[in-house]
Each structure stands twice: as structure tokens, then as C-alpha cells.
Design a protein around this motif. Structure first.
Motif, PDB file in Angstrom:
ATOM      1  N   UNK A  17      63.110  -2.116  -7.362  1.00  0.00           N
ATOM      2  CA  UNK A  17      61.806  -2.700  -7.678  1.00  0.00           C
ATOM      3  C   UNK A  17      61.497  -3.852  -6.724  1.00  0.00           C
ATOM      4  N   UNK A  18      62.501  -4.678  -6.424  1.00  0.00           N
ATOM      5  CA  UNK A  18      62.301  -5.790  -5.491  1.00  0.00           C
ATOM      6  C   UNK A  18      61.900  -5.289  -4.105  1.00  0.00           C
ATOM      7  N   UNK A  19      62.351  -4.075  -3.775  1.00  0.00           N
ATOM      8  CA  UNK A  19      62.006  -3.487  -2.479  1.00  0.00           C
ATOM      9  C   UNK A  19      60.695  -2.710  -2.525  1.00  0.00           C
ATOM     10  N   UNK A  20      60.046  -2.694  -3.700  1.00  0.00           N
ATOM     11  CA  UNK A  20      58.746  -2.064  -3.813  1.00  0.00           C
ATOM     12  C   UNK A  20      58.752  -0.655  -4.359  1.00  0.00           C
ATOM     13  N   UNK A  21      59.911  -0.159  -4.793  1.00  0.00           N
ATOM     14  CA  UNK A  21      59.963   1.198  -5.325  1.00  0.00           C
ATOM     15  C   UNK A  21      59.951   1.170  -6.848  1.00  0.00           C
ATOM     16  N   UNK A  22      58.860   1.649  -7.428  1.00  0.00           N
ATOM     17  CA  UNK A  22      58.722   1.737  -8.886  1.00  0.00           C
ATOM     18  C   UNK A  22      58.323   3.166  -9.235  1.00  0.00           C
ATOM     19  N   UNK A  23      59.170   3.906  -9.936  1.00  0.00           N
ATOM     20  CA  UNK A  23      58.831   5.290 -10.272  1.00  0.00           C
ATOM     21  C   UNK A  23      57.761   5.359 -11.360  1.00  0.00           C
ATOM     22  N   UNK A  24      57.157   6.525 -11.490  1.00  0.00           N
ATOM     23  CA  UNK A  24      56.182   6.758 -12.552  1.00  0.00           C
ATOM     24  C   UNK A  24      56.944   6.951 -13.868  1.00  0.00           C
ATOM     25  N   UNK A  25      56.690   6.065 -14.836  1.00  0.00           N
ATOM     26  CA  UNK A  25      57.369   6.166 -16.130  1.00  0.00           C
ATOM     27  C   UNK A  25      56.383   6.419 -17.266  1.00  0.00           C
ATOM     28  N   UNK A  26      55.113   6.603 -16.952  1.00  0.00           N
ATOM     29  CA  UNK A  26      54.095   6.752 -17.987  1.00  0.00           C
ATOM     30  C   UNK A  26      54.407   7.946 -18.883  1.00  0.00           C
ATOM     31  N   UNK A  27      54.574   7.668 -20.178  1.00  0.00           N
ATOM     32  CA  UNK A  27      54.832   8.725 -21.143  1.00  0.00           C
ATOM     33  C   UNK A  27      56.201   9.354 -21.049  1.00  0.00           C
ATOM     34  N   UNK A  28      57.120   8.722 -20.319  1.00  0.00           N
ATOM     35  CA  UNK A  28      58.437   9.314 -20.088  1.00  0.00           C
ATOM     36  C   UNK A  28      59.554   8.410 -20.598  1.00  0.00           C
TER      37      UNK A  28
END
Length: 258
Positions: free
Chosen positions: A65-76
Motif C-alpha cells: 500500500x505504501x508503494x501505491x498498490x491497493x487491490x480491489x476489495x469491494x464486496x470481497x
């Protein structure tokens, strides 16, 4: 599932101990918080393990996350990972640093592992059961004990952060007549509540979801709770917050049996 999370945490912890003993390389993030080569190494190990075992489940990991990578977690459902919680303790050569891995479903932590490699103790929770396990010298699980929160007596024992204490925390303890409290690093504070060694942990300084999720899962499975200041359970997967960054927690109070 739990065995996979336990073994991943142990593998990461083993790598952390190698760096701990050799001496870590310390740098600083833009927010001036420290990060070491142990954080990065442990996260690589955990991410590889989770990708192999649970290829369809997103992972929110602190350094990614600090490196800018945030996966899609919506509804998961998703994992929250702090590869080295208590980096300041680690740098200061205190033993209360941990590896945290948690599974989040519908905003709640339903499984978690907190491993303290320097103490050779692993706490875990899954399907409503919380356990404490000693890790032997060959990094194997040994001597597992089911744990649970204690009923609060007349003299409450409080917990506070070793590195991130605050005037608000001290005031809360005083207002509730809690003169006996310990300063402890990392997510071990949740585990001490879950084990019945303390009663309350007020947190009035900044935390992120990966700091708290695994310990919170263990506490809840042991019969405790973590509530925000409006009395609602602390939730996970907080994105697009109006007054704070993604995955930032509000102030909260964790406690054993009410």
C-alpha cells in the motif's frame, strides 16, 4: 486455512530474526515512520504464500500500500497483512514485535495470526476459537493452549502502546480508575487481553487496519471486543474516508469480557 497462515507467519518471522540478529537496514517513509529490510523481506514471503494458497483472495499489505498498490476489495473477502508490526520495537531491540495476518469478511476479522518471533509465541484464531502456541527451536508448533478473556474484577489492568502512547490514553485510564497498566509494543496488546492477562486497551493515537486486524480477530474469538468511540465494532476495509486515508482506524477501546 489456519495452518497455512501460521506457517507463513513462522517463515516470515524466521527471516525477520535473521535480519534482527545481523542488524537491520533502516530507512524512512514519507510520513517519517521507519521501515527496514525485514519488513520488505517478510512481506514478500507472506504475499507469495497467500497467492499460492488463495489465488482469488485480494491482499492488502502495508508495504505494498505504501508503494501505491491497493487491490480491489469491494464486496470481497480479503487478507490484511502487517509483515512487521512494531518496527520501532524491532529497531530498538525490544522483543515485542509481531507478524500479523488476518482474513476479513464483511468488514469483520474472522481469522488471524499474530506471531512474536523473538518471544517464540504464536496466537491464532479461526472459527470462533483462540489459541496460544509455543514455537520450538526448530520453528515448529508446540504446546497449543486454548485461551479466553477473563471476567473483569475490581482492579482492572490496562494496556498502552510502548511507542505511541498519548495524553488521551493516560486520561482515559485515569478516568476509569485504572492505575495499573503496562506499556507493550505491537499487536501483542490484543493477545494479552485475549489471554486474560489484562482487561482494557484504549487507543487514542493513529493505527491502520493492518496493525489491528489479526489481534482483533484473536480478541473477538476469545470473547472480547473492539469498539469505536461511538460504541460500534471496529470495521475493516475502510476506503474513501472523508476525514482520513484509506484503511486508517478511528480511536477505539479493546477490552476483554464486558
Amino acid at each position: 486455512m489456519l495452518e497455512i497462515l501460521q506457517q507463513s507467519a513462522i517463515s516470515a518471522g524466521r527471516a525477520i530474526l535473521d535480519i534482527y540478529n545481523a542488524g537491520p537496514e533502516v530507512t524512512y517513509k514519507p510520513d517519517c515512520s521507519p521501515v527496514t529490510d525485514a519488513d520488505a523481506c517478510a512481506e514478500r514471503i507472506i504475499l507469495a504464500d497467500l497467492a499460492r494458497a488463495f489465488p482469488g483472495v485480494p491482499v492488502v499489505a502495508e508495504e505494498a500500500v505504501a508503494a501505491g498498490f491497493v487491490p480491489d476489495i469491494a464486496g470481497k473477502s480479503f487478507f490484511l497483512v502487517d509483515p512487521l508490526d512494531g518496527t520501532k520495537e524491532f529497531i530498538g531491540r525490544h522483543d515485542d514485535f509481531t507478524v500479523n495476518i488476518a482474513l476479513i469478511e464483511n468488514g469483520a476479522p474472522v481469522a488471524g495470526v499474530v506471531y512474536a518471533p523473538a518471544l517464540r509465541i504464536l496466537y491464532a484464531a479461526y472459527q470462533g476459537k483462540a489459541v496460544k502456541t509455543v514455537i520450538d527451536e526448530t520453528f515448529r508448533l508446540d504446546d497449543e493452549t486454548v485461551i479466553g478473556c477473563r471476567s473483569c474484577g475490581d482492579r482492572m489492568v490496562g494496556l498502552a502502546s510502548r511507542s505511541h502512547n498519548s495524553a488521551e490514553t493516560i486520561a482515559y485510564l485515569a478516568e476509569h480508575g485504572i492505575a495499573d497498566y503496562r506499556a507493550v509494543g505491537s499487536s501483542l496488546k490484543f493477545c494479552l487481553l485475549a489471554e486474560g492477562l489484562a482487561d482494557v486497551y484504549p487507543r487514542f493515537s493513529r493505527t491502520m487496519e493492518w496493525d489491528t486486524a489479526a489481534g482483533d480477530a484473536i480478541l473477538r474469538a476469545a470473547g472480547g471486543e473492539t469498539l469505536t468511540m461511538d460504541g460500534a465494532p471496529l470495521t475493516y476495509g475502510k476506503r474513501n474516508q472523508k476525514d482520513d486515508s484509506d484503511f486508517a482506524n478511528p480511536w477505539f477501546v479493546s477490552r476483554g469480557k464486558p
